[in-house]
Design a protein around this motif. Structure first.
Motif, mmCIF file in Angstrom:
data_model
loop_
_atom_site.group_PDB
_atom_site.id
_atom_site.type_symbol
_atom_site.label_atom_id
_atom_site.label_comp_id
_atom_site.label_asym_id
_atom_site.label_seq_id
_atom_site.Cartn_x
_atom_site.Cartn_y
_atom_site.Cartn_z
ATOM 1 N N ASP A 59 12.509 2.640 -1.642
ATOM 2 C CA ASP A 59 11.206 2.778 -0.968
ATOM 3 C C ASP A 59 11.414 3.159 0.503
ATOM 4 O O ASP A 59 10.690 4.006 1.047
ATOM 5 C CB ASP A 59 10.434 1.450 -1.007
ATOM 6 N N ILE A 60 12.400 2.525 1.120
ATOM 7 C CA ILE A 60 12.639 2.793 2.554
ATOM 8 C C ILE A 60 13.066 4.256 2.747
ATOM 9 O O ILE A 60 12.613 4.934 3.683
ATOM 10 C CB ILE A 60 13.694 1.818 3.130
ATOM 11 N N GLU A 61 13.872 4.713 1.830
ATOM 12 C CA GLU A 61 14.314 6.115 1.872
ATOM 13 C C GLU A 61 13.096 7.045 1.806
ATOM 14 O O GLU A 61 12.969 8.011 2.565
ATOM 15 C CB GLU A 61 15.262 6.339 0.671
ATOM 16 N N TRP A 62 12.174 6.718 0.869
ATOM 17 C CA TRP A 62 10.940 7.522 0.717
ATOM 18 C C TRP A 62 10.110 7.456 2.006
ATOM 19 O O TRP A 62 9.609 8.474 2.485
ATOM 20 C CB TRP A 62 10.145 7.007 -0.494
ATOM 21 N N LEU A 63 10.018 6.232 2.540
ATOM 22 C CA LEU A 63 9.258 6.031 3.781
ATOM 23 C C LEU A 63 9.824 6.904 4.906
ATOM 24 O O LEU A 63 9.080 7.573 5.635
ATOM 25 C CB LEU A 63 9.397 4.556 4.204
ATOM 26 N N ASN A 64 11.158 6.880 5.019
ATOM 27 C CA ASN A 64 11.797 7.643 6.099
ATOM 28 C C ASN A 64 11.490 9.134 6.000
ATOM 29 O O ASN A 64 11.459 9.835 7.001
ATOM 30 C CB ASN A 64 13.310 7.432 6.089
ATOM 31 N N GLN A 65 11.254 9.602 4.781
ATOM 32 C CA GLN A 65 10.952 11.026 4.630
ATOM 33 C C GLN A 65 9.474 11.364 4.836
ATOM 34 O O GLN A 65 9.139 12.437 5.302
ATOM 35 C CB GLN A 65 11.350 11.491 3.227
ATOM 36 N N HIS A 66 8.608 10.425 4.430
ATOM 37 C CA HIS A 66 7.177 10.782 4.358
ATOM 38 C C HIS A 66 6.262 10.070 5.348
ATOM 39 O O HIS A 66 5.149 10.550 5.586
ATOM 40 C CB HIS A 66 6.645 10.498 2.945
ATOM 41 N N ILE A 67 6.680 8.917 5.842
ATOM 42 C CA ILE A 67 5.741 8.132 6.662
ATOM 43 C C ILE A 67 6.230 8.069 8.110
ATOM 44 O O ILE A 67 7.288 7.504 8.398
ATOM 45 C CB ILE A 67 5.575 6.680 6.102
ATOM 46 N N GLY A 68 5.428 8.634 9.016
ATOM 47 C CA GLY A 68 5.770 8.579 10.438
ATOM 48 C C GLY A 68 5.311 7.244 11.017
ATOM 49 O O GLY A 68 4.198 6.792 10.734
ATOM 50 N N PHE A 69 6.161 6.625 11.797
ATOM 51 C CA PHE A 69 5.761 5.399 12.521
ATOM 52 C C PHE A 69 5.872 5.729 14.003
ATOM 53 O O PHE A 69 6.974 5.730 14.559
ATOM 54 C CB PHE A 69 6.680 4.220 12.156
ATOM 55 N N ALA A 70 4.744 6.044 14.629
ATOM 56 C CA ALA A 70 4.770 6.554 16.003
ATOM 57 C C ALA A 70 4.229 5.509 16.987
ATOM 58 O O ALA A 70 3.114 5.003 16.813
ATOM 59 C CB ALA A 70 3.937 7.830 16.088
ATOM 60 N N GLY B 2 0.830 -1.208 0.000
ATOM 61 C CA GLY B 2 0.000 0.000 0.000
ATOM 62 C C GLY B 2 0.863 1.256 0.000
ATOM 63 O O GLY B 2 0.568 2.230 -0.701
ATOM 64 N N LEU B 3 1.931 1.235 0.773
ATOM 65 C CA LEU B 3 2.791 2.426 0.851
ATOM 66 C C LEU B 3 3.593 2.596 -0.446
ATOM 67 O O LEU B 3 3.821 3.718 -0.907
ATOM 68 C CB LEU B 3 3.703 2.341 2.085
ATOM 69 N N GLN B 4 3.970 1.464 -1.058
ATOM 70 C CA GLN B 4 4.625 1.534 -2.375
ATOM 71 C C GLN B 4 3.676 2.158 -3.392
ATOM 72 O O GLN B 4 4.064 3.022 -4.188
ATOM 73 C CB GLN B 4 4.957 0.126 -2.874
ATOM 74 N N HIS C 217 9.751 -2.770 6.404
ATOM 75 C CA HIS C 217 11.019 -2.537 5.685
ATOM 76 C C HIS C 217 11.506 -3.797 4.966
ATOM 77 O O HIS C 217 12.097 -3.702 3.894
ATOM 78 C CB HIS C 217 12.108 -2.072 6.664
ATOM 79 N N THR C 218 11.257 -4.972 5.563
ATOM 80 C CA THR C 218 11.766 -6.211 4.946
ATOM 81 C C THR C 218 11.082 -6.483 3.596
ATOM 82 O O THR C 218 11.536 -7.323 2.846
ATOM 83 C CB THR C 218 11.582 -7.449 5.859
ATOM 84 N N HIS C 219 9.992 -5.777 3.309
ATOM 85 C CA HIS C 219 9.283 -5.997 2.038
ATOM 86 C C HIS C 219 9.535 -4.862 1.044
ATOM 87 O O HIS C 219 8.872 -4.782 0.012
ATOM 88 C CB HIS C 219 7.775 -6.123 2.297
ATOM 89 N N LEU C 220 10.483 -3.983 1.346
ATOM 90 C CA LEU C 220 10.676 -2.802 0.488
ATOM 91 C C LEU C 220 12.107 -2.694 -0.024
ATOM 92 O O LEU C 220 13.052 -3.215 0.592
ATOM 93 C CB LEU C 220 10.338 -1.540 1.291
ATOM 94 N N SER C 221 12.269 -1.988 -1.132
ATOM 95 C CA SER C 221 13.605 -1.726 -1.686
ATOM 96 C C SER C 221 14.246 -0.580 -0.892
ATOM 97 O O SER C 221 13.534 0.192 -0.232
ATOM 98 C CB SER C 221 13.456 -1.294 -3.149
ATOM 99 N N PRO C 222 15.569 -0.427 -0.975
ATOM 100 C CA PRO C 222 16.218 0.695 -0.281
ATOM 101 C C PRO C 222 15.618 2.049 -0.692
ATOM 102 O O PRO C 222 15.455 2.937 0.159
ATOM 103 C CB PRO C 222 17.684 0.580 -0.730
#
Ligand SMILES: NC(=O)c1ccc[n+]([C@@H]2O[C@H](COP(=O)([O-])OP(=O)(O)OC[C@H]3O[C@@H](n4cnc5c(N)ncnc54)[C@H](O)[C@@H]3O)[C@@H](O)[C@H]2O)c1
Ligand SMILES: O=P(O)(O)OC[C@@H](O)[C@@H](O)[C@H](O)[C@H](O)CO
Length: 390
Positions: free
Chosen positions: A147-158, A108-110, A140-145
């Motif tokens: 995607d993870i980079e994008w996640l780190n910028q846009h998706i908060g995990f609180a 979904g996040l991809q 993270h184990t299901h994403l490419s580096p």
């Protein structure tokens, strides 16, 4: 793409806490709530009906009507997560399920990234320390580096701490979605991990930069006492938590355990002693609520998880021990876990098999870390034999 301007929230797990607390708060705060669940019956009911009721189970009964929700099964949630109107994603599925949910959330996040979607925050509302971080690791184990980079910028995990007793009671209402809850509620979220403002703000969501204090206070007090009342309640053949707490022997141990852990919590987190004593008293009153009819088996579920080193029983025990405090009542409660013999609870079955195969001494050491011959080990094993004989 869904072109609805109303802010949307995706909530995984339309069970007790999903419908009775988190989903309800989001809906009341102006979000259209999309519940995602693997239980097709619940998904169908949520799509068939326009409202459900959250009934307050207290002396002064009241109710809230929840509207503006829909539901999808996990296949269709990927498109939802890509919707730019989705601002927040929450879960209340149980800690072991987060790993199973991660591939879908990752997809979904991809899809959101591909669609040029904006930031959002993910909050796992599970009773365990730092579960949103755990979920993030699984995702993270299901994403490419990239995607993870994008996640780190846009998706908060609180991470968060979530507190409201929502029993699995079938209300004799016409609407099977109706849910009974206690009046009390507290939802504290680590604001330092958010990647965007939570907008609209969620009624009742407390943003904090001291989440550790909230998590330990709640898990080592509310859940600690709850678990001890459930395991001792089971041993002494009580069916509900209020029934167990009306047993003077059980309420004495529960109160004692909360004070043992409480002294350590006050020292560690520098809580005011009086405030913490009042917090304990409030919790004991919550347990005694006869209208909740909370099944001891629900509260005792998954005993291996509850014996986790950072969880509600060993967490406060090790904390108290670290401050040189006695743990007699906590040890008594821990002993009762080894007597929870519930055939339809996989973890209870595993634990009972271990006790049968390896004996109580070794099983206690394996699951508590208390060495044979040590004081704590002896306290747990003695209490086990005492309880078994009853
Ligand atoms: N009930 C409470 O009093 C309470 C209070 C605070 C926190 N919690 C925590 O909330 C979580 C849920 O507890 P609950 O009591 O609501 O349990 P529950 O069993 O009532 O609800 C869990 C829901 O998750 C669904 N589910 C399972 N796998 C799923 C998946 N892969 N995708 C989507 N949905 C899935 C189930 O079908 C069920 O509807 C737990 O971590 C619990 O510790 C519960
Ligand atoms: O959900 P669990 O299995 O971690 O614990 C059972 C109960 O103690 C728990 O659900 C409480 O009702 C809840 O934590 C109250 O906020």
């Amino acid at each position: 793409m869904i072109m609805n301007q109303k802010p949307r929230a995706v909530h995984f797990g339309a069970g007790n806490i999903g419908r009775g607390f988190i989903g309800a708060l989001l809906a009341e705060s102006g979000y259209h709530v999309v519940f995602s669940d693997v239980n097709n019956k619940v998904v169908d009911e949520l799509n068939k009906r326009d409202t459900y009721e959250v009934r307050i189970l207290e002396a002064d009964e009241g109710s809230e009507e929840i509207t503006d929700f829909s539901a999808v099964d996990s296949h269709n949630v990927i498109a939802e997560l890509a919707d730019p109107n989705v601002r927040i994603v929450t879960t209340a599925v149980g800690p072991p399920i987060l790993e199973k949910l991660a591939p879908t959330l990752a997809k979904g996040l991809q899809a959101r990234r591909s669609a040029g979607g904006g930031p959002l925050n993910v909050i796992a509302c599970e009773n365990m320390v730092n579960q949103t971080q755990t979920l993030a690791k699984h995702v993270h184990t299901h994403l490419s580096p990239a995607d993870i980079e994008w996640l780190n910028q846009h998706i908060g995990f609180a991470n968060c701490s979530v507190d409201r007793i929502v029993p699995s009671v079938q209300l004799d209402d016409e609407n099977p979605l109706d849910v009974g809850v206690e009046e009390f509620s507290e939802w504290a979220v680590d604001q330092t991990a958010l990647k965007s403002e939570i907008h609209p703000p969620v009624n009742g969501m407390k943003l904090t930069d001291n989440l550790d204090g909230y998590i330990e206070r709640k898990l080592f007090t509310l859940n600690c006492g709850h678990a001890i009342s459930a395991y001792l309640g089971y041993v002494r053949q009580h069916h509900t938590i209020d029934e167990a707490m009306s047993d003077p022997e059980i309420s004495r141990v529960v109160r004692g355990a909360l004070h043992e852990g409480g002294v350590a919590l006050v020292r560690k987190h520098k809580f005011e002693e009086q405030d913490h004593a009042a917090y304990i008293e409030r919790i004991l009153l919550r347990f005694a609520n006869p209208k909740l009819k909370d099944d001891v088996k629900r509260v005792a579920r998954q005993p291996l998880r509850k014996l986790g080193r950072e969880d509600r029983l060993l967490g406060p025990a090790y904390l108290a021990q670290g401050y040189g405090m006695p743990i007699d009542n906590l040890a008594h409660g821990i002993a009762a876990v080894f007597l929870f013999d519930m055939p339809d609870d996989e973890e209870a079955v595993q634990l009972q098999e271990k006790v049968k195969t390896h004996g109580i001494d070794k099983t206690v050491t394996e699951h508590t870390g208390f060495e044979e011959g040590g004081d704590e080990h002896r306290k747990v094993v003695d209490a086990y034999h005492g309880l078994k004989g009853k």
